[in-house]
Write an enzyme that holds these catalytic residues in place. Sequence first.
Site, PDB file in Angstrom:
ATOM      1  N   MET A   1      19.214  12.892  17.069  1.00  0.00           N
ATOM      2  CA  MET A   1      20.039  12.570  18.235  1.00  0.00           C
ATOM      3  C   MET A   1      19.796  13.579  19.365  1.00  0.00           C
ATOM      4  O   MET A   1      19.748  13.222  20.533  1.00  0.00           O
ATOM      5  CB  MET A   1      21.519  12.584  17.832  1.00  0.00           C
ATOM      6  CG  MET A   1      22.406  11.916  18.851  1.00  0.00           C
ATOM      7  SD  MET A   1      23.989  11.472  18.126  1.00  0.00           S
ATOM      8  CE  MET A   1      24.956  11.229  19.618  1.00  0.00           C
TER       9      MET A   1
ATOM     10  N   LYS B   1      37.045  12.332  21.218  1.00  0.00           N
ATOM     11  CA  LYS B   1      35.932  11.758  20.435  1.00  0.00           C
ATOM     12  C   LYS B   1      36.391  11.493  18.996  1.00  0.00           C
ATOM     13  O   LYS B   1      36.010  10.486  18.375  1.00  0.00           O
ATOM     14  CB  LYS B   1      34.725  12.706  20.458  1.00  0.00           C
ATOM     15  CG  LYS B   1      33.558  12.259  19.546  1.00  0.00           C
ATOM     16  CD  LYS B   1      33.045  10.875  19.927  1.00  0.00           C
ATOM     17  CE  LYS B   1      31.776  10.406  19.262  1.00  0.00           C
ATOM     18  NZ  LYS B   1      31.610  10.520  17.854  1.00  0.00           N
TER      19      LYS B   1
ATOM     20  N   ASN C   1      14.308  24.557  18.663  1.00  0.00           N
ATOM     21  CA  ASN C   1      14.801  24.221  17.328  1.00  0.00           C
ATOM     22  C   ASN C   1      14.474  25.418  16.441  1.00  0.00           C
ATOM     23  O   ASN C   1      13.477  26.104  16.681  1.00  0.00           O
ATOM     24  CB  ASN C   1      14.088  22.965  16.798  1.00  0.00           C
ATOM     25  CG  ASN C   1      14.757  22.434  15.543  1.00  0.00           C
ATOM     26  OD1 ASN C   1      14.672  23.057  14.486  1.00  0.00           O
ATOM     27  ND2 ASN C   1      15.416  21.319  15.658  1.00  0.00           N
TER      28      ASN C   1
ATOM     29  N   SER D   1      29.074   9.759  22.109  1.00  0.00           N
ATOM     30  CA  SER D   1      29.026   8.593  21.224  1.00  0.00           C
ATOM     31  C   SER D   1      27.936   7.614  21.640  1.00  0.00           C
ATOM     32  O   SER D   1      27.644   7.459  22.814  1.00  0.00           O
ATOM     33  CB  SER D   1      30.365   7.861  21.239  1.00  0.00           C
ATOM     34  OG  SER D   1      30.269   6.700  20.447  1.00  0.00           O
TER      35      SER D   1
ATOM     36  N   GLU E   1      36.993   3.553  15.653  1.00  0.00           N
ATOM     37  CA  GLU E   1      35.746   2.966  15.130  1.00  0.00           C
ATOM     38  C   GLU E   1      35.936   2.580  13.650  1.00  0.00           C
ATOM     39  O   GLU E   1      35.570   1.477  13.232  1.00  0.00           O
ATOM     40  CB  GLU E   1      34.635   3.997  15.299  1.00  0.00           C
ATOM     41  CG  GLU E   1      33.306   3.695  14.662  1.00  0.00           C
ATOM     42  CD  GLU E   1      32.341   4.899  14.809  1.00  0.00           C
ATOM     43  OE1 GLU E   1      32.131   5.374  15.940  1.00  0.00           O
ATOM     44  OE2 GLU E   1      31.815   5.370  13.776  1.00  0.00           O
ATOM     45  N   TYR E   2      36.527   3.474  12.875  1.00  0.00           N
ATOM     46  CA  TYR E   2      36.783   3.181  11.457  1.00  0.00           C
ATOM     47  C   TYR E   2      37.667   1.935  11.325  1.00  0.00           C
ATOM     48  O   TYR E   2      37.425   1.065  10.494  1.00  0.00           O
ATOM     49  CB  TYR E   2      37.533   4.349  10.792  1.00  0.00           C
ATOM     50  CG  TYR E   2      36.697   5.471  10.244  1.00  0.00           C
ATOM     51  CD1 TYR E   2      35.761   6.137  11.027  1.00  0.00           C
ATOM     52  CD2 TYR E   2      36.875   5.911   8.932  1.00  0.00           C
ATOM     53  CE1 TYR E   2      35.035   7.195  10.530  1.00  0.00           C
ATOM     54  CE2 TYR E   2      36.142   6.968   8.415  1.00  0.00           C
ATOM     55  CZ  TYR E   2      35.225   7.613   9.225  1.00  0.00           C
ATOM     56  OH  TYR E   2      34.500   8.659   8.721  1.00  0.00           O
TER      57      TYR E   2
ATOM     58  N   HIS F   1      71.413  16.202   5.115  1.00  0.00           N
ATOM     59  CA  HIS F   1      70.498  16.311   6.266  1.00  0.00           C
ATOM     60  C   HIS F   1      71.109  15.765   7.560  1.00  0.00           C
ATOM     61  O   HIS F   1      70.479  15.851   8.598  1.00  0.00           O
ATOM     62  CB  HIS F   1      69.179  15.598   5.958  1.00  0.00           C
ATOM     63  CG  HIS F   1      68.381  16.284   4.896  1.00  0.00           C
ATOM     64  ND1 HIS F   1      68.023  17.603   4.975  1.00  0.00           N
ATOM     65  CD2 HIS F   1      67.897  15.829   3.706  1.00  0.00           C
ATOM     66  CE1 HIS F   1      67.331  17.935   3.897  1.00  0.00           C
ATOM     67  NE2 HIS F   1      67.255  16.878   3.102  1.00  0.00           N
TER      68      HIS F   1
ATOM     69  N   HIS G   1      38.259   8.369  19.049  1.00  0.00           N
ATOM     70  CA  HIS G   1      37.269   7.286  19.189  1.00  0.00           C
ATOM     71  C   HIS G   1      36.740   6.905  17.803  1.00  0.00           C
ATOM     72  O   HIS G   1      36.652   5.732  17.445  1.00  0.00           O
ATOM     73  CB  HIS G   1      36.118   7.744  20.103  1.00  0.00           C
ATOM     74  CG  HIS G   1      34.885   6.888  20.006  1.00  0.00           C
ATOM     75  ND1 HIS G   1      34.002   6.977  18.940  1.00  0.00           N
ATOM     76  CD2 HIS G   1      34.400   5.909  20.806  1.00  0.00           C
ATOM     77  CE1 HIS G   1      33.037   6.091  19.105  1.00  0.00           C
ATOM     78  NE2 HIS G   1      33.252   5.438  20.231  1.00  0.00           N
ATOM     79  N   ASN G   2      36.398   7.911  17.027  1.00  0.00           N
ATOM     80  CA  ASN G   2      35.856   7.618  15.705  1.00  0.00           C
ATOM     81  C   ASN G   2      36.904   6.997  14.787  1.00  0.00           C
ATOM     82  O   ASN G   2      36.585   6.121  13.982  1.00  0.00           O
ATOM     83  CB  ASN G   2      35.291   8.894  15.068  1.00  0.00           C
ATOM     84  CG  ASN G   2      33.918   9.225  15.613  1.00  0.00           C
ATOM     85  OD1 ASN G   2      33.605   8.886  16.753  1.00  0.00           O
ATOM     86  ND2 ASN G   2      33.094   9.891  14.831  1.00  0.00           N
TER      87      ASN G   2
ATOM     88  N   ASN H   1      29.884  16.494  16.583  1.00  0.00           N
ATOM     89  CA  ASN H   1      31.227  16.009  16.246  1.00  0.00           C
ATOM     90  C   ASN H   1      32.052  17.152  15.669  1.00  0.00           C
ATOM     91  O   ASN H   1      32.426  17.141  14.498  1.00  0.00           O
ATOM     92  CB  ASN H   1      31.133  14.890  15.197  1.00  0.00           C
ATOM     93  CG  ASN H   1      31.044  13.519  15.823  1.00  0.00           C
ATOM     94  OD1 ASN H   1      31.485  13.306  16.951  1.00  0.00           O
ATOM     95  ND2 ASN H   1      30.475  12.586  15.089  1.00  0.00           N
TER      96      ASN H   1
HETATM   97  C1  6PG Z   1      29.341   7.681  17.481  1.00  0.00           C
HETATM   98  C2  6PG Z   1      29.620   7.643  16.009  1.00  0.00           C
HETATM   99  C3  6PG Z   1      28.983   8.792  15.319  1.00  0.00           C
HETATM  100  C4  6PG Z   1      28.904   8.638  13.807  1.00  0.00           C
HETATM  101  C5  6PG Z   1      30.086   9.239  13.105  1.00  0.00           C
HETATM  102  C6  6PG Z   1      30.832   8.402  12.129  1.00  0.00           C
HETATM  103  O1  6PG Z   1      30.325   7.688  18.200  1.00  0.00           O
HETATM  104  O2  6PG Z   1      28.175   7.695  17.873  1.00  0.00           O
HETATM  105  O3  6PG Z   1      30.993   7.693  15.779  1.00  0.00           O
HETATM  106  O4  6PG Z   1      29.635   9.934  15.746  1.00  0.00           O
HETATM  107  O5  6PG Z   1      28.512   7.411  13.412  1.00  0.00           O
HETATM  108  O6  6PG Z   1      29.543  10.353  12.492  1.00  0.00           O
HETATM  109  O7  6PG Z   1      30.259   8.464  10.898  1.00  0.00           O
HETATM  110  P1  6PG Z   1      30.960   8.294   9.490  1.00  0.00           P
HETATM  111  O8  6PG Z   1      31.245   6.844   9.329  1.00  0.00           O
HETATM  112  O9  6PG Z   1      29.887   8.770   8.565  1.00  0.00           O
HETATM  113  O10 6PG Z   1      32.174   9.154   9.391  1.00  0.00           O
END
Ligand code: 6PG
Length: 470
Positions: free
Chosen positions: A1, A170, A21, A116, A177-178, A441, A173-174, A90
């Site tokens: 990346m 972020k 690197n 992302s 995403e989940y 309480h 965001h993840n 991340n």
């Molecule tokens: C993004 C993704 C990226 C990655 C995560 C989630 O926004 O580009 O969220 O950050 O896919 O690491 O991965 P996992 O499903 O392994 O937790």
Amino acid sequence: MGSNLARNLASREGNTVAVFNRSYERTSTLLEEHPEAGFVGASTYDEFVASLAKPRTAIIMVQAGKGTDAVISELASRFEPGDIIVDGGNALFTDTIRREKAVRETGINFVGAGISGGEEGALNGPSIMPGGSDESWVTLGPILKSIAAVAEGEPCVTHIGHDGAGHFVKMIHNGIEYADMQLIAEAYDLIRRGTGKTPAEIAEVFAEWNKGELESYLIEITAEVLKQVDAETGLPLVDVILDEAGSKGTGVWTVQTALSLGTPVSNIAEAVFARGLSSHPEQRAAAKGLAGPDEAGRIPADQVDAFIEDVRLALYASKIVAYSQGFDAIRAGAVEYDWNIDLGAVSKIWRGGCIIRAQFLNRIADAYDETPNLELLLSAPYFAEAFTRAQAAWRRVVVRSVETGIPAPAFGSSLAYYDGLRADRLPAALVQGQRDFFGAHTYKRIDKEGVFHTLWSGDRTEIATTPSTH
Ligand code: 6PG
């Protein structure tokens, strides 16, 4: 990346990008493979730092954790006040807060930036969520704007807030995403097992959905994954992939953080738990043979289309819940950590480049444009109307999941959250009574001010009291 991000930067007019690197071999491979980028390859930190124009800006792309601290310390010991170190990984936002505080003391700017879009986004335009100081944004803003995705004519990057705000957003965001991925997976499972359609046929359903209000990157790639045939066995690839979902931890962080902020991100939590359940093969083996419904039963052929439309509506309604919970968590985090986060701006930079990019984000942006301090995203008029349209279907789908034993935890918990919010009275009153019974309480009353306790083990009269806990 990292190399893709560097190539993206190098492709912009007027940029010369230095790359470094730990292993020079990887640097020289990158230089050989991409002569067009005009990279300046450095083999040591000294060389790398010496090659940068001032104020120096370095973007670190390493695996979150100890490695990040090591690279920051190498750079910070060579950088000067006013220079900028960006962590584009991340990282856990509390680590970013700690690092920013330590680096700031040297006069150097440290910026935790969520990026992302995966490999492809890094190359062609990601969504970028930088935190850090206002000073750093002056230099960094134009650089990041030049490489970010563009949605509705606007670059998908904004200064989220100070120190760890970018990595916090972020992380959420993840989490979303989940949730989105889990909801899509549940929709697929209900259709597959409910109608007997093949993955290829369901791919067509998703491709069709992608033309409407569900249009999004995740729906699009779902159709692609479902279409894929395994070269070795000739079976649908999805049928030969082991059904144990992995995770790198950002979803877990979201839920842990939301728990400590007291914000119910139940949809995201269900998604994390579902991955956890899938990844315990020994427990799943032990549960084999436990009783289930007598007959799962297929949907009669003439009702298949109507059922699929129900699932689509249930998915849309649950998705609104997931995003609303995510934005709620950002609001709660902003209060806790004293960040001035513009939720409307966040919704706009998620419209392009990132994994959760979707048409739907335009509706969220509209909602915040209309009411910037919206108390509850899902109550915005557009979404309220969507629930009116979807709720009967949503309930039918959850009922069917329960009756047939096809688990749909994210659908179910989204609906329960929605109904919980709508309820005139919640059984929380009873919970307060129970807490007062065994722990004194105390509770509040609906009809007068003050805090009360009933003498449960005495004559059960009520006394006004000063609260010991809440
Ligand atoms: C993004 C993704 C990226 C990655 C995560 C989630 O926004 O580009 O969220 O950050 O896919 O690491 O991965 P996992 O499903 O392994 O937790």
